[in-house]
Design a protein around this motif. Structure first.
Motif, PDB file in Angstrom:
ATOM      1  N   GLY A 149     -42.642  -1.082  -8.821  1.00  0.00           N
ATOM      2  CA  GLY A 149     -42.088  -0.349  -9.954  1.00  0.00           C
ATOM      3  C   GLY A 149     -40.799  -0.865 -10.596  1.00  0.00           C
ATOM      4  N   TRP A 150     -40.337  -0.687 -11.526  1.00  0.00           N
ATOM      5  CA  TRP A 150     -39.090  -1.335 -12.007  1.00  0.00           C
ATOM      6  C   TRP A 150     -37.759  -1.237 -11.191  1.00  0.00           C
ATOM      7  N   TYR A 151     -37.675  -0.104 -10.127  1.00  0.00           N
ATOM      8  CA  TYR A 151     -36.558  -0.164  -9.500  1.00  0.00           C
ATOM      9  C   TYR A 151     -36.492  -1.363  -8.710  1.00  0.00           C
ATOM     10  N   ASP A 152     -37.564  -1.976  -8.369  1.00  0.00           N
ATOM     11  CA  ASP A 152     -37.962  -2.983  -7.087  1.00  0.00           C
ATOM     12  C   ASP A 152     -37.759  -4.351  -7.971  1.00  0.00           C
ATOM     13  N   ALA A 153     -37.757  -4.518  -9.368  1.00  0.00           N
ATOM     14  CA  ALA A 153     -37.862  -5.691 -10.071  1.00  0.00           C
ATOM     15  C   ALA A 153     -36.559  -6.642  -9.969  1.00  0.00           C
ATOM     16  N   LYS A 154     -36.733  -7.878  -9.761  1.00  0.00           N
ATOM     17  CA  LYS A 154     -35.470  -8.632  -9.354  1.00  0.00           C
ATOM     18  C   LYS A 154     -35.135  -9.435 -10.745  1.00  0.00           C
ATOM     19  N   ILE A 208     -27.223   4.544 -21.718  1.00  0.00           N
ATOM     20  CA  ILE A 208     -27.736   6.021 -21.810  1.00  0.00           C
ATOM     21  C   ILE A 208     -27.044   6.556 -20.479  1.00  0.00           C
ATOM     22  N   SER A 209     -26.824   8.060 -20.799  1.00  0.00           N
ATOM     23  CA  SER A 209     -25.929   8.474 -19.646  1.00  0.00           C
ATOM     24  C   SER A 209     -27.039   9.781 -18.883  1.00  0.00           C
ATOM     25  N   SER A 210     -28.060  10.023 -19.398  1.00  0.00           N
ATOM     26  CA  SER A 210     -28.993  10.935 -18.780  1.00  0.00           C
ATOM     27  C   SER A 210     -30.417  10.727 -19.131  1.00  0.00           C
ATOM     28  N   ILE A 211     -31.354  11.070 -18.245  1.00  0.00           N
ATOM     29  CA  ILE A 211     -32.745  10.926 -18.657  1.00  0.00           C
ATOM     30  C   ILE A 211     -33.292  11.559 -19.588  1.00  0.00           C
ATOM     31  N   PRO A 265     -30.113   9.716  -8.226  1.00  0.00           N
ATOM     32  CA  PRO A 265     -30.465   9.945  -9.532  1.00  0.00           C
ATOM     33  C   PRO A 265     -29.538   8.938 -10.633  1.00  0.00           C
ATOM     34  N   GLU A 266     -28.494   8.396  -9.962  1.00  0.00           N
ATOM     35  CA  GLU A 266     -27.704   7.457 -10.728  1.00  0.00           C
ATOM     36  C   GLU A 266     -28.205   6.143 -10.805  1.00  0.00           C
ATOM     37  N   GLU A 267     -28.814   5.715  -9.730  1.00  0.00           N
ATOM     38  CA  GLU A 267     -29.373   4.701  -9.299  1.00  0.00           C
ATOM     39  C   GLU A 267     -30.456   4.244 -10.166  1.00  0.00           C
ATOM     40  N   ALA A 268     -31.304   5.430 -10.043  1.00  0.00           N
ATOM     41  CA  ALA A 268     -32.797   5.445 -10.936  1.00  0.00           C
ATOM     42  C   ALA A 268     -32.468   5.405 -12.569  1.00  0.00           C
ATOM     43  N   LEU A 269     -31.319   5.923 -12.929  1.00  0.00           N
ATOM     44  CA  LEU A 269     -30.992   5.951 -14.290  1.00  0.00           C
ATOM     45  C   LEU A 269     -30.462   4.485 -14.576  1.00  0.00           C
ATOM     46  N   ARG A 270     -29.727   3.581 -13.684  1.00  0.00           N
ATOM     47  CA  ARG A 270     -29.231   2.220 -14.105  1.00  0.00           C
ATOM     48  C   ARG A 270     -30.624   1.576 -13.997  1.00  0.00           C
ATOM     49  N   THR A 271     -31.633   1.473 -13.228  1.00  0.00           N
ATOM     50  CA  THR A 271     -32.965   0.859 -13.340  1.00  0.00           C
ATOM     51  C   THR A 271     -33.724   1.071 -14.972  1.00  0.00           C
TER      52      THR A 271
END
Ligand code: GLC
Ligand code: CA
Length: 553
Positions: free
Chosen positions: A291-296, A376-379, A401-407
């Motif tokens: 997923g996106w969170y793991d993209a380099k 963005i500050s919230s999903i 949730p903060e890390e996920a939002l950064r992704t």
């Protein structure tokens, strides 16, 4: 063989966010007509419109419920005809988006399939009998979850590789293919220049449909596992070309992924299925199955390698369409320029390095003024269905949730979909009403109006790039010349020659610090420089941070 589109400059419009003519907060076709002169001034020849057909907009128009109608939110058929005519007056061409891997679940075909799944329209889709506790296959849709959904009112399920409101069309069925060709020709008869062809590699499924090795905890596998196995897409694509585009000498550009290298000539050679296809080598770099969170992230050296790889792969087989971004990607200046270094000079450097590659340059709306990602500050602020799913994926993988939002902030498709920044007036001059999607707050400093009157702006720089491509003295070289990388191993430096009847050197210092290069021969002329001067001693140039030069040798 030379074709009319080889020397063109193309521009992608995301209609919903381009320009709103009637204050309902949604960009529209009359709005595009209003801005045609702006595009013409920029030097644009081909304009690709993301979908504006009738649609419930579940995937922002990539879910079409009537291929022969314009969605009233975007205007009328008369508006569309007027746009084509106004473009023609300016020697410009309009491309529409051809979305035929799937339609909308609100399309008449789908409704009829629900009424009579064993009838004619049932065969327009992939339907399977529903079995309790077991799905027909274990594939994961691109937007998350299984690709199978219950077919309302029946004991069957239907396949959707994208959202459940986007049922896949069955290309194995000749009756469906006839409908597609009829539609394409109907539009070409209206005077369209051609089409951008959406998600086309998905039309050929590996049959019989079956399971693949799961690649995540959810027990599902990516659709790409199936696509890798699928063979024979060429029969569909060749037939489509012969029955449609070819007869009209229309331009077609494919959203093509994962073609097999030996098939390249079939795809974009002289009699290819398409006139061109996008180069996605940079956009897919660093992607992860998880997923996106793991993209380099991509570094300057990676970016260079990706561009050169594509150029080598294609060589003189055909013409790639080169992009820095599109409506599915974050803003290129935020992605390809190292964090903290996004500035006027680096934006121009990226523009020149990409624009001078061999191929057809596509500018995505706002790219020409250096638009940036949306903070963005919230999903809850996120519209993109893909981003919303990736947020869940990131949380499930254990991110906070903060890390996920950064992704999400890094990759969300909303980044490119915020309203076009025309001026520093309210709503960036995009609309007199409330825009459907948040305007990037940086519009007061980044907008068209201020850049039109600023000689030093990103916009003026793009105009100069277009002018070089169109200059009769350089055109042949820029369009048809071969590309030869130079100093390929040099860290944070991207440089290449374009060699035709002239020799041009394009060199970018892809870092904040200075860097020296020693020219192989003296240059005759500076065609473009994002700094005022060149610091040099004899053949050695000391490039400033993010300096880019186009030199005639
Ligand atoms: C393409 C489009 C994207 C859309 C998808 C499904 O990738 O560019 O926006 O969501 O196809 O049609
Ligand atoms: Ca409107």
């Amino acid at each position: 063989m030379k074709k009319w589109w080889h020397d063109k400059v193309a521009y992608q419009i995301y209609p919903k966010s381009f320009y709103d003519s009637n204050g309902d907060g949604i960009g529209d076709i009359p709005g595009i007509i209003d801005k045609l002169d702006y595009l013409h001034d920029l030097g644009v020849d081909i304009v690709w419109l993301s979908p504006c057909y009738q649609s419930p907009l579940a995937d922002q128009g990539y879910d079409i419920s009537d291929y022969y109608k314009i969605d009233p939110r975007f205007g009328t058929m008369e508006d569309m005809e007027r746009l084509i005519a106004e473009a023609k007056k300016r020697n410009m061409y309009i491309l529409m988006d051809l979305v035929v891997n799937h339609c909308s679940d609100e399309h008449e075909w789908f409704r009829k399939a629900c009424e009579d799944p064993d009838g004619k329209y049932g065969r327009f889709f992939y339907l399977r009998d529903k079995e309790e506790g077991k799905l027909p296959t274990n594939w994961r849709s691109y937007f998350g979850g299984s690709v199978w959904e219950d077919l309302p009112g029946t004991d069957k399920q239907y396949l959707h590789v994208f959202h459940k409101k986007q049922p896949d069309l069955n290309w194995e069925n000749p009756e469906l293919r006839e409908e597609v060709y009829k539609n394409i020709n109907w539009w070409l008869d209206k005077g369209l220049g051609g089409f951008r062809i959406d998600a086309i590699m998905n039309i050929k499924k590996a049959l019989p449909l079956h399971d693949y090795e799961p690649d995540r905890e959810d027990g599902l596998c990516s659709v790409s596992a199936m696509l890798q196995e699928a063979r024979g897409i060429g029969e569909f694509l060749g037939e489509m070309r012969d029955r449609t585009f070819k007869k009209y000498d229309a331009f077609s550009v494919g959203e093509v992924f994962n073609e097999k290298p030996e098939e390249l000539p079939d795809f974009i050679g002289d009699n290819g299925y398409f006139s061109s296809m996008f180069d996605f080598n940079e956009t897919i770099f660093g992607g992860s199955e998880k997923g996106w969170y793991d993209a380099k992230p991509i570094t300057p050296d990676d970016y260079k390698r990706c561009c050169f790889e594509s150029q080598k792969r294609i060589g003189e087989i055909g013409f790639l369409s080169n992009i820095i971004e599109n409506h599915d990607e974050p803003r290129g200046v935020c992605r390809y320029i190292p964090e903290g270094d996004c500035c006027l000079e680096s934006k121009k450097m990226l523009a020149a390095l990409n624009f001078m590659l061999r191929g057809i340059p596509f500018i995505y709306q706002g790219q020409e003024i250096g638009m940036e990602n949306l903070p963005i500050s919230s999903i809850d602020e996120v519209d993109d269905i893909s981003a919303r799913d990736e947020y869940k994926v990131a949380l499930a993988a254990g991110l906070s949730p903060e890390e996920a939002l950064r992704t999400i902030a890094r990759f969300s498709r909303d980044n490119a979909r915020t309203p076009m920044q025309w001026s520093d007036e309210e709503n960036a001059g995009f609309s007199a009403g409330k825009p459907w999607l948040k305007v990037n707050p940086n519009y007061s400093s980044i907008n068209v109006e201020s850049q039109l009157s600023d000689e030093n702006s990103v916009l003026q720089f793009y105009k100069k790039l277009v002018a070089i491509r169109k200059d009769p003295a350089y055109k042949e070289t820029v369009v048809y010349g071969i590309l030869e990388p130079v100093w390929e191993e040099k860290h944070n430096l991207m440089a290449y020659y374009r060699k035709g009847d002239k020799t041009l050197l394009v060199v970018g210092n892809y870092q904040r610090g200075e860097q020296e290069i020693t020219l192989e021969t003296a240059y005759r002329k500076v065609l473009l420089n994002n700094y005022k001067d060149i610091v040099q001693e004899k053949g050695t140039i000391r490039l400033q941070g993010y300096q880019v030069l186009i030199l005639e040798m």
